[in-house]
Design a protein around this motif. Structure first.
Motif, PDB file in Angstrom:
ATOM      1  N   ASN A   1      46.525  29.083  56.446  1.00  8.56           N
ATOM      2  CA  ASN A   1      45.469  28.477  56.678  1.00  8.56           C
ATOM      3  C   ASN A   1      44.182  29.308  55.681  1.00  8.56           C
ATOM      4  N   PHE A   2      43.424  28.354  55.211  1.00  6.82           N
ATOM      5  CA  PHE A   2      42.768  28.940  54.014  1.00  6.82           C
ATOM      6  C   PHE A   2      41.171  28.175  54.167  1.00  6.82           C
ATOM      7  N   TYR A   3      40.312  28.941  54.434  1.00 10.06           N
ATOM      8  CA  TYR A   3      38.740  28.334  54.544  1.00 10.06           C
ATOM      9  C   TYR A   3      38.087  28.768  53.444  1.00 10.06           C
ATOM     10  N   VAL A   4      37.465  27.574  53.050  1.00  7.80           N
ATOM     11  CA  VAL A   4      36.309  27.813  51.873  1.00  7.80           C
ATOM     12  C   VAL A   4      35.234  27.221  52.434  1.00  7.80           C
ATOM     13  N   SER A   5      33.931  28.185  52.556  1.00  8.13           N
ATOM     14  CA  SER A   5      32.696  27.744  53.000  1.00  8.13           C
ATOM     15  C   SER A   5      31.871  26.771  51.941  1.00  8.13           C
ATOM     16  N   PRO A   6      31.068  25.849  52.211  1.00 10.87           N
ATOM     17  CA  PRO A   6      30.090  24.984  51.334  1.00 10.87           C
ATOM     18  C   PRO A   6      29.329  26.142  50.455  1.00 10.87           C
ATOM     19  N   GLN A   7      28.904  27.038  51.010  1.00 13.70           N
ATOM     20  CA  GLN A   7      28.303  28.130  50.347  1.00 13.70           C
ATOM     21  C   GLN A   7      29.048  28.710  49.270  1.00 13.70           C
ATOM     22  N   ALA A   8      30.122  29.151  49.549  1.00 13.53           N
ATOM     23  CA  ALA A   8      31.165  29.685  48.309  1.00 13.53           C
ATOM     24  C   ALA A   8      31.201  28.714  47.327  1.00 13.53           C
ATOM     25  N   THR A   9      31.351  27.487  47.602  1.00  9.42           N
ATOM     26  CA  THR A   9      31.694  26.378  46.536  1.00  9.42           C
ATOM     27  C   THR A   9      30.249  26.143  45.846  1.00  9.42           C
ATOM     28  N   ASN A  10      29.055  26.268  46.349  1.00  9.40           N
ATOM     29  CA  ASN A  10      27.804  25.908  45.775  1.00  9.40           C
ATOM     30  C   ASN A  10      27.638  27.331  44.931  1.00  9.40           C
ATOM     31  N   LEU A  11      27.765  28.360  45.307  1.00 11.14           N
ATOM     32  CA  LEU A  11      27.793  29.677  44.641  1.00 11.14           C
ATOM     33  C   LEU A  11      28.695  30.070  43.456  1.00 11.14           C
ATOM     34  N   THR A  12      29.829  29.179  43.427  1.00  8.71           N
ATOM     35  CA  THR A  12      31.052  29.177  42.491  1.00  8.71           C
ATOM     36  C   THR A  12      31.828  30.591  42.766  1.00  8.71           C
ATOM     37  N   LEU A  13      31.947  30.872  44.067  1.00  4.55           N
ATOM     38  CA  LEU A  13      32.702  32.134  44.205  1.00  4.55           C
ATOM     39  C   LEU A  13      34.263  31.558  44.357  1.00  4.55           C
ATOM     40  N   LYS A  14      35.284  32.623  44.026  1.00  2.74           N
ATOM     41  CA  LYS A  14      36.453  32.275  44.022  1.00  2.74           C
ATOM     42  C   LYS A  14      36.977  33.522  44.528  1.00  2.74           C
ATOM     43  N   MET A  15      38.355  33.337  45.313  1.00  5.44           N
ATOM     44  CA  MET A  15      39.050  34.459  45.737  1.00  5.44           C
ATOM     45  C   MET A  15      40.457  34.162  45.224  1.00  5.44           C
ATOM     46  N   SER A  16      40.765  35.196  44.456  1.00  6.47           N
ATOM     47  CA  SER A  16      41.974  35.373  43.605  1.00  6.47           C
ATOM     48  C   SER A  16      43.244  35.289  44.512  1.00  6.47           C
ATOM     49  N   GLU A  17      44.498  34.737  44.308  1.00  9.02           N
ATOM     50  CA  GLU A  17      45.872  34.518  44.917  1.00  9.02           C
ATOM     51  C   GLU A  17      46.838  35.495  44.168  1.00  9.02           C
ATOM     52  N   SER A  18      46.553  35.754  42.753  1.00  7.83           N
ATOM     53  CA  SER A  18      47.354  36.397  41.964  1.00  7.83           C
ATOM     54  C   SER A  18      47.697  37.916  42.704  1.00  7.83           C
ATOM     55  N   GLN A  19      48.898  38.170  42.247  1.00  8.09           N
ATOM     56  CA  GLN A  19      49.587  39.535  42.493  1.00  8.09           C
ATOM     57  C   GLN A  19      48.599  40.841  42.154  1.00  8.09           C
ATOM     58  N   SER A  20      48.196  40.569  41.053  1.00 11.42           N
ATOM     59  CA  SER A  20      47.461  41.561  40.431  1.00 11.42           C
ATOM     60  C   SER A  20      46.219  41.997  40.892  1.00 11.42           C
ATOM     61  N   GLN A  21      45.659  40.826  41.383  1.00  7.17           N
ATOM     62  CA  GLN A  21      44.276  41.174  41.992  1.00  7.17           C
ATOM     63  C   GLN A  21      44.120  40.374  43.191  1.00  7.17           C
ATOM     64  N   LEU A  22      45.136  40.356  44.177  1.00  6.61           N
ATOM     65  CA  LEU A  22      45.576  40.048  45.613  1.00  6.61           C
ATOM     66  C   LEU A  22      44.319  39.697  46.369  1.00  6.61           C
ATOM     67  N   TYR A  23      43.734  38.500  46.687  1.00 11.91           N
ATOM     68  CA  TYR A  23      42.609  38.183  47.525  1.00 11.91           C
ATOM     69  C   TYR A  23      41.161  39.032  47.217  1.00 11.91           C
ATOM     70  N   ALA A  24      41.159  39.224  45.893  1.00 12.02           N
ATOM     71  CA  ALA A  24      39.854  39.689  45.371  1.00 12.02           C
ATOM     72  C   ALA A  24      38.745  38.637  45.362  1.00 12.02           C
ATOM     73  N   LEU A  25      37.752  39.004  45.434  1.00 14.37           N
ATOM     74  CA  LEU A  25      36.501  38.094  45.244  1.00 14.37           C
ATOM     75  C   LEU A  25      36.014  37.888  43.790  1.00 14.37           C
ATOM     76  N   ILE A  26      35.927  36.963  43.232  1.00 15.33           N
ATOM     77  CA  ILE A  26      35.815  36.807  41.819  1.00 15.33           C
ATOM     78  C   ILE A  26      34.361  35.790  41.552  1.00 15.33           C
ATOM     79  N   ILE A  27      33.475  36.240  40.919  1.00 14.17           N
ATOM     80  CA  ILE A  27      32.299  35.624  40.344  1.00 14.17           C
ATOM     81  C   ILE A  27      32.452  35.688  38.745  1.00 14.17           C
ATOM     82  N   GLU A  28      32.708  34.328  38.177  1.00 18.06           N
ATOM     83  CA  GLU A  28      33.137  34.292  36.578  1.00 18.06           C
ATOM     84  C   GLU A  28      31.898  34.352  36.003  1.00 18.06           C
ATOM     85  N   ASN A  29      30.695  33.988  36.391  1.00 19.45           N
ATOM     86  CA  ASN A  29      29.324  33.859  35.529  1.00 19.45           C
ATOM     87  C   ASN A  29      28.389  34.252  36.596  1.00 19.45           C
TER      88      ASN A  29
END
Length: 215
Positions: A75-103
């Motif tokens: 189960n993976f929930y992404v809120s509309p606020q996270a989409t509007n703010l262009t927030l991402k949650m990493s699923e890679s093993q090197s940065q597992l579940y890290a919150l990423i802001i590209e710009n």
């Protein structure tokens, strides 16, 4: 011990208890890490994954509002606020579940919390105060542009005032110039008349004297 408490008094005892409590109090939710980044930079907030093997649920929050929720059941929930703010949650093993802001932008400034619930450790929180600020280069460019604009405006205002003053001076000095130019002309004309009269008076030939006849 009683003599020590009596010596300190009630206020001193309370102060000592508060100091001991602060020293041995675990950090828990009160621990906040401040991160400062410039606009446009890439920001990564690492969430501890020590208890991922026994993870029940992981939640990312921004200013107390849930952005992401994940559990091992898929189960993976992404809120509309996270989409509007262009927030991402990493699923890679090197940065597992890290919150990423590209710009990162100014509106990304806020308090972020990673809340991990596991059967082993219970609920663990990691907290960040993220501050996004304008780049110093941008401020330097804006400062130079502002100073240049002000200097140009002052120059234009001074030029307009100088032109108006010059026109006004020319307009005021024009009648006197005409009068000064007219006076020499009149003098020359009068001198010419005098010369002409003089020439006429001296250019007439001498009349012969009348002849007298003897009787």
């Amino acid at each position: 011990m009683e003599d020590f408490c009596r010596h300190l008094g009630i206020n001193g005892t309370l102060t000592l208890i508060c100091c001991i409590f602060c020293i041995f109090l675990p950090e828990g939710k009160a621990a906040w890490e401040t991160i400062s980044e410039n606009v446009g930079s890439r920001v990564t907030l690492q969430c501890s994954n020590e208890s991922i093997s026994t993870l029940n649920q992981l939640t990312w929050k921004m200013n107390g509002v849930t952005m992401f929720t994940f559990n091992p059941l898929g189960n993976f929930y992404v809120s509309p606020q996270a989409t509007n703010l262009t927030l991402k949650m990493s699923e890679s093993q090197s940065q597992l579940y890290a919150l990423i802001i590209e710009n990162a932008q100014l509106y990304h400034t806020g308090n972020y919390t990673c809340e991990v619930t596991s059967m082993k450790d219970g609920v663990l929180d990691q907290n960040w105060r993220l501050i996004i600020k304008e780049s110093t280069e941008i401020w330097d460019i804006l400062m130079i542009a502002t100073v240049s604009s002000v200097c140009l405006l002052i120059f234009l205002i001074g030029l307009v005032i100088l032109i108006r003053c010059n026109k006004r001076h020319t307009r005021n000095s024009r009648p006197s110039t005409s009068a000064e130019a007219q006076q020499p002309t009149e003098d020359i004309y009068e001198n010419c008349l005098e010369i002409e009269r003089y020439n006429r008076r001296h250019s007439q030939p001498n009349k012969p004297l009348p002849i007298q006849h003897r009787v």
